[in-house]
Design a protein around this motif. Structure first.
Motif: not given
Length: 377
Positions: A284-312
């Protein structure tokens, strides 16, 4: 109580009045080595007596520091070490853990120097000494439960029970050595499945003991199991679904039998393609969002999964925090919060435990900025 209301809003994907800030609330958002002492020196706070923590036990952060930074979370519990196991302290900087893995301290981390199942065959698993969950010290569990109850009844903080067991995949890598185990996932899946079955059996016994005592006093709990490097997964998505997911999913399902707490999972690296499977497994909560990974950018994650999981997490510990200044950190935090918290579903923290390469003043700047930009507008 307002923190708890903000947490409820967050996990319901509603924008909270105040963004939840986490430092040391779970074992993946804390500090390593001498980092805490350096920030306590900066702030003029009393330092705790030095203690070297064995692998799996994260130092509790000083309450004076947590209050100064206005942190919303508090942590209880830890990885458990049954007395009936291979656990043995060999010297001040070397010990064998409950799984028979030998670790040596380098000043910041406990590195593996011997993997007891390296080059093992499937029949060797029958003779290997696995830890006995029935030998866990119940007095330790009772102490954790008492602390969780005290915090829960106080009603001021969001409480996390740290995971009491390791993940199946990481244990496979540690027990066999990464290279040997990754090869086994391709050429000897029967070995992998049998090993995971034995680990899961242990996990489920520990889960019942641990969450049976703490479960009603916590708001979320954690697990850790690294499935990826910064660029890609350790194994293919298909292999993950066949070998790892069934055991991971059953662990979460078992945990949910003993607590209504939300389930946070930590995996370093680029796990973008696994997120649907993590959600399906009960994360239900995903950690850590490693932003230096190209497709782990916050905007990409929020758009794709932001309604289904909480980011941490997500505040960069590789470039921004070690090398930034007050201005760049404020700007980085502002943009991160703007993206991730636009409709709730986000808990602020650094992208992983803070290491000694992060200047202590940058930690202060980070949390001051998060509080500033995390207020509802």
């Amino acid at each position: 109580m307002s923190r708890l209301l903000d947490f409820e809003s967050t996990i319901s994907h509603k924008k909270p009045q105040e963004l939840i800030l986490d430092l040391g609330g779970c074992p993946l958002s804390s500090m390593e080595g001498n980092t805490q002492n350096r920030i306590l020196d900066l702030l003029g706070f009393e330092k705790p007596k030095h203690e070297r923590f064995l692998f799996g036990k994260v130092q509790r952060l000083e309450e004076s520091l947590l209050k100064y930074l206005d942190i919303d979370t508090r942590s209880v519990g830890e990885i458990l070490h049954p007395s009936d196991s291979q656990f043995e302290v060999l010297s001040d900087d070397v010990y064998i853990d409950e799984w028979g893995i030998t670790r040596k301290y380098d000043g910041e981390y406990w590195n593996i120097i011997n993997s007891p199942l390296k080059e093992a065959e499937i029949e060797d698993l029958d003779d290997f000494r696995f830890p006995n969950a029935d030998s866990i010290d119940i007095r330790q569990i009772e102490a954790f439960a008492d602390e969780a109850k005290r915090l829960y009844e106080q009603g001021e903080y969001v409480i996390c029970a740290e995971h009491p067991v390791y993940g199946v995949f990481e244990l496979g890598c540690w027990l066999c050595g990464f290279e040997d185990f990754l090869v086994k996932t391709l050429v000897d899946p029967d070995f992998v499945k049998k090993l995971f079955e034995k680990i899961l059996e242990y996990q489920k016994k520990v889960i019942e003991i641990y969450y049976g005592a703490l479960g009603k006093y916590i708001h979320y709990t954690s697990s850790g199991d690294d499935f990826a490097t910064q660029d890609n997964l350790f194994i293919s998505v298909d292999s993950f679904r066949e070998l790892v997911k069934p055991f991971f999913k059953e662990r979460i399902s078992c945990t949910k039998q003993f607590t209504n707490a939300k389930f946070l999972h930590h995996s370093c690296g680029n796990v973008n393609t696994l997120i649907p499977d993590l959600i399906d497994s009960g994360v239900e909560i995903l950690n850590p969002i490693q932003p230096c990974s190209p497709i782990m950018q916050p905007e990409i994650l929020k758009e794709a999964y932001g309604r289904d999981i909480v980011f941490h997490g997500g505040c960069d510990t590789q470039k921004l925090l070690p090398f930034g200044n007050q201005e760049s950190i404020e700007e980085g935090v502002k943009e991160l919060v703007k993206v991730m918290n636009r409709d709730g579903g986000y808990i602020f923290a650094a992208a992983h435990n803070l290491q000694s390469d992060v200047p202590p003043e940058n930690i202060v700047y980070m949390f001051q900025a998060a509080r500033k930009f995390g207020r509802e507008k």
